[in-house]
Write a protein that holds these residues in place. Structure first.
Motif, PDB file in Angstrom:
ATOM      1  N   ILE A 115     -15.191  21.628 -16.295  1.00  0.00           N
ATOM      2  CA  ILE A 115     -14.001  21.218 -17.040  1.00  0.00           C
ATOM      3  C   ILE A 115     -12.920  20.754 -16.068  1.00  0.00           C
ATOM      4  N   GLY A 116     -12.754  21.522 -14.976  1.00  0.00           N
ATOM      5  CA  GLY A 116     -11.775  21.160 -13.948  1.00  0.00           C
ATOM      6  C   GLY A 116     -12.076  19.793 -13.358  1.00  0.00           C
ATOM      7  N   ILE A 118     -13.686  17.318 -14.757  1.00  0.00           N
ATOM      8  CA  ILE A 118     -13.375  16.276 -15.743  1.00  0.00           C
ATOM      9  C   ILE A 118     -11.870  16.024 -15.758  1.00  0.00           C
ATOM     10  N   LEU A 119     -11.078  17.106 -15.721  1.00  0.00           N
ATOM     11  CA  LEU A 119      -9.616  16.949 -15.734  1.00  0.00           C
ATOM     12  C   LEU A 119      -9.149  16.178 -14.503  1.00  0.00           C
ATOM     13  N   LEU A 122      -9.996  12.572 -15.021  1.00  0.00           N
ATOM     14  CA  LEU A 122      -9.090  11.921 -15.966  1.00  0.00           C
ATOM     15  C   LEU A 122      -7.741  11.639 -15.313  1.00  0.00           C
ATOM     16  N   PHE A 123      -7.278  12.626 -14.540  1.00  0.00           N
ATOM     17  CA  PHE A 123      -5.997  12.462 -13.846  1.00  0.00           C
ATOM     18  C   PHE A 123      -6.075  11.271 -12.882  1.00  0.00           C
TER      19      PHE A 123
END
Lengths: 160, 182
Positions: A115-116, A118-119, A122-123
């Protein structure tokens, strides 16, 4: 020639792996109802053998895996639910015995890293994406004056 | 973008790779077989079994309480058990450590013979031919050694051979337990 040697090599590698895929004999366990045998197969597939790191209980021939298979058989035949049996195993062998680990303090990294990632991705997309947009529409005073001039000229022409 | 931010952004992937490297590095050398026993902090399970020496003598959990002690899971088919046997004898004799055996998945005659030949460090050994007590203890394979306090709470566990090196960790806890009792 090289290709042939390479293919032979690949063949032998695969041949040496095939026997490992066979399962320990789990058909010899007897149950009162066929549905129970189904559950037995299900449980021994999702529970990991504590001794062998990466085999499930159905797959392993170690003493402990045999013991636990017999234990599961007994527990099923005496009317325990799948959840009760799983709890029985976790109580004794910890979360290690579950192939699908629950979310807790020690598995947090495991669950949160994707999840990290992916974040972060995205950032990064957002951060670099906004740079690609056209440069600021603000004009210098000189340019602004030029624009006004052009617009004024245009209006004059339209009137003509 | 200022040069400083740009430089920072260039370093960032390197830092992340380094972080990942550190995370993976600390896993190297860790024994994947060494697992935290889920029994630690919990009471020793209840049982009622024959002793190895006599099929008519029944022992229970209560027989192991009263003093801090070791519970050692062993079998004659287990080479590591043979390797640690000498050490068990020595701590039983020299340090007066109370050791209870759990004879795991074994033949009674062979196990009795083993104790006659090699010496018996155990107060008694529970005879567990089907591994029933083994499952309740969460035994993965012999040998395993549990440290219990006077009330039968499991304090720590050594998976694999008990020797000078692994005993050091247990010994400190054992001695402090001993002090608590007195």
């Amino acid at each position: 020639m090289m290709v042939r040697i390479f293919l032979t090599f690949v063949f032998f590698c695969m041949a040496s792996v095939i026997p490992l895929v066979t399962q320990a004999d789990i058909t010899s366990y007897e149950f009162e109802e066929p549905e129970m045998a189904q559950r037995f197969v299900g449980l021994t597939t999702v529970l990991r053998c504590p001794k062998c790191q990466n085999q499930n209980l159905a797959d392993s021939d170690s003493i402990i895996a045999k013991d636990l298979r017999t234990q599961i058989q007994t527990l099923i035949n005496s009317g325990n639910t799948d959840q009760q049996i799983t709890e029985f195993m976790v109580q004794r062998y910890g979360d290690f015995i579950l192939y699908d680990p629950p979310f807790n303090k020690s598995t947090m990294v495991l669950w949160l890293t994707p999840i990290g990632m992916i974040l972060i991705g995205l950032f990064a997309l957002w951060f670099f994406g906004r740079k690609a947009q056209p440069q600021s529409a603000m004009l210098t005073p000189d340019e602004q004056q030029q624009l006004n001039q052009l617009l004024a000229d245009n209006k004059l022409q339209d009137r003509d | 973008m200022s040069t400083a931010t740009k430089r920072l952004l260039m370093i960032l992937p390197m830092l992340m790779a380094f972080g990942l490297g550190l995370f993976l590095y600390q896993g190297i050398g860790q024994d994947p077989n060494k697992m935290e026993s889920s029994l630690i902090g919990k009471p020793l399970p209840e049982f009622s079994s024959e002793t190895l020496m006599s099929a008519t003598t029944i022992v229970t959990r209560k027989d192991m309480l009263g003093q801090p002690a070791l519970v050692n899971v062993w079998a004659t088919w287990c080479p590591t058990c043979r390797a640690e046997h000498e050490f068990l004898l020595s701590i039983a004799a020299q340090e007066n450590v109370r050791i209870f055996g759990v004879n795991y998945h074994d033949q009674r005659a062979a196990a009795q013979q083993w104790l006659t030949d090699l010496g018996n460090p155990y107060v008694f050994s529970v005879f567990d031919p089907q591994g029933d007590l083994g499952i309740d203890l969460g035994v993965v394979g012999a040998p395993e050694t549990y440290l219990i306090d006077a009330d039968g709470i499991v304090i720590d566990k050594v998976t694999g051979e008990l020797n000078e090196r692994t005993w050091v960790e247990l010994r400190t806890q054992y001695l402090s337990l001993l002090k608590d009792v007195k």
